[in-house]
Scaffold this active site. Sequence first.
Site, PDB file in Angstrom:
ATOM      1  N   GLU A  34      36.825  38.833  29.782  1.00 38.50           N
ATOM      2  CA  GLU A  34      37.431  39.905  29.002  1.00 38.50           C
ATOM      3  C   GLU A  34      38.423  40.586  29.935  1.00 38.50           C
ATOM      4  OE1 GLU A  34      34.757  40.212  30.779  1.00 38.50           O
ATOM      5  OE2 GLU A  34      35.205  42.033  31.905  1.00 38.50           O
TER       6      GLU A  34
ATOM      7  N   SER B  49      41.898  50.632  45.500  1.00 34.82           N
ATOM      8  CA  SER B  49      41.378  49.409  44.888  1.00 34.82           C
ATOM      9  C   SER B  49      42.445  48.439  44.395  1.00 34.82           C
ATOM     10  CB  SER B  49      40.455  49.781  43.732  1.00 34.82           C
ATOM     11  OG  SER B  49      41.132  50.628  42.829  1.00 34.82           O
TER      12      SER B  49
ATOM     13  N   LYS C 117      39.556  42.856  42.295  1.00 37.07           N
ATOM     14  CA  LYS C 117      38.958  42.021  41.252  1.00 37.07           C
ATOM     15  C   LYS C 117      38.687  40.588  41.695  1.00 37.07           C
ATOM     16  CE  LYS C 117      38.684  44.921  37.754  1.00 37.07           C
ATOM     17  NZ  LYS C 117      37.337  45.318  37.282  1.00 37.07           N
TER      18      LYS C 117
END
Lengths: 397, 219
Positions: free
Chosen positions: A113, A379, A91
């Site tokens: 968000e 990830s 991220k």
Amino acid sequence: MSKKETKLPSHFGEFGGQYVPETLMTPLEELESAYLELKDDPDFKRELEYYLRVYVGRPTPLYYAANLSRRLGKSKIYLKREDLCHTGAHKLNNTIGQGLMAKRMGKKRVIAETGAGQHGVATATAAALFEMECHVYMGEEDIKRQSLNVFKMKLLGAEVIPVSSGSKTLKDATNEALRDWVTNINSTFYILGSVVGPHPYPTIVRDFQKIIGKEVKEQLREIEDKLPDYIVACVGGGSNSIGIFHPFIGGQPKLIGVEAAGYGLETGKHGAALAKGTKGILHGSLQFLLQDKFGQIIPAHSISAGLDYPGVGPEHCYLKETGLATYVSVTDNEALEAFKLLSVTEGIQPALESSHALAYLKYLIPEIPAGSVVVVNLSGRGDKDMNTIAQALGIEL
Amino acid sequence: MSRINERFAVGKQLIPYVMAGFKDLAASKSIIEALVDSGCRIIEIGIPYSDPLADGPTIQRASEMALSQGVDTDDVFKLISEVRAERDFSPVLMVYYNLVYRYGLERFADEAAKAGVEGLIIPDLSVEESSRWTAVAKQYGLDTIFLIAPTSSEERISKITGISSGFIYCVSLTGVTGARAALPSDITDFLARVRQKTDRKSTRLNSSHTDISRMPSSA
């Protein structure tokens, strides 16, 4: 002389687009022009590369999982270690990129968000680094489920705003972030966390994430002197998967996205928008989504909060329709099994999202030629999921 | 096109908004009837939606309450045709695009027209994405009312006034729907800016407790 781009493509086939209130059209146009200006700007690129290297910790390793490969059969399984990024997942690649854009555009406030809180933490981190005010929208249900990440965001100086509308989860947090942006467009940069939302977000987020695939290409060339045969990644909104897929689209590697089948596709409690969804509009773009026959959005379910989303990025919809990528799904339980397997075979505890990608290997490996090279995008790491996993295993911590 | 333009020729119009199915279908029906009986000739009727991203808390809650009772698009069409059978007014649907898209553009337009709907406001349908819908709407004699925001550039204002039919919806402030104590001080400048782009002498309505003002379009 090369012609300077003035517009980015706004659709992927029929998918994507800008289904948003008029108030947002001008800021979206501004965002697109700023991005077009910055993406090839040598200073911007240098700054981005600098932070990715010394702050995020890139390049992340491509690790040959010898034990897991032996356990599962005759293929060579490599793990792209995005779990080793600062803050524990891919991220941050995106929030550093968009954070730098916000800085260049002179915005003093960023909003985001978040579902599980990973993107919220990554945004709060970038905001702390670039000295910006940060507000993160999070559904009340998710705040209860992910109290550790809420605490982290607050310690990073962000304000977490509870969202009590709708299903009180990620989709409602996204609605609320868009409503904030409509209200505060002059002061605020909206750092969207996945390859979803109105154009140009799916393109911008993809571009900041495609470094994952680019590194895999270089690293595997070095180790094996070849391209991967298969690339496997989980798909919620789809940012880690599009990131690792993108440099290989239309090429030799077979691209496989793994969605969350939750309790099972037949139960209706899942997050598999590509497998079971129908075309519709959510958060500003045309995509496959979970909805009833009238177009009311149906909340998703997955044990992994990051895959608990009723829609999916428009580029994935395009890749599915054109056959450029294949999409499959695994259940909550299969993901848990994969989590346990990687923990004991390799000493790596993956995030529940990434565990979905790993879980598909038991179906894939027996079907493919011996000696195939399979790259799995790991990830994120599983630290954030310990409570969920303990609960699922019936253990009290 | 519909009779919406003619309504403005008669005089200024007060256009109230009603969420269909709030607090239940019967209640919203009586509210619409009372509004027509009090002289309203154009009424916006909202179809409840799970993800109303342009709306503030009031309409969100009303929407949730209607949905929790199972109110769907067909119920709203039925409600409108019932009121239209007995009373003369121009119903304008306020509907998010996914409800239209999923229902099927042709089928939606057909059912809406049959129920007596005259126009649609689709808050998340940008001009850029609108061509498929407007072609269908025209075929069924439905007006499509587009929004102009204070953030809209001159270029966008021209584009929108060019394709909006029925009236133009001027969003008077940047933000979601809901009550405000006052309208922004530059509202008249904004309306003047829009008026420059539309050749029709038009009436408009401002209420100090709403974030919306409207004017008929030149279309």
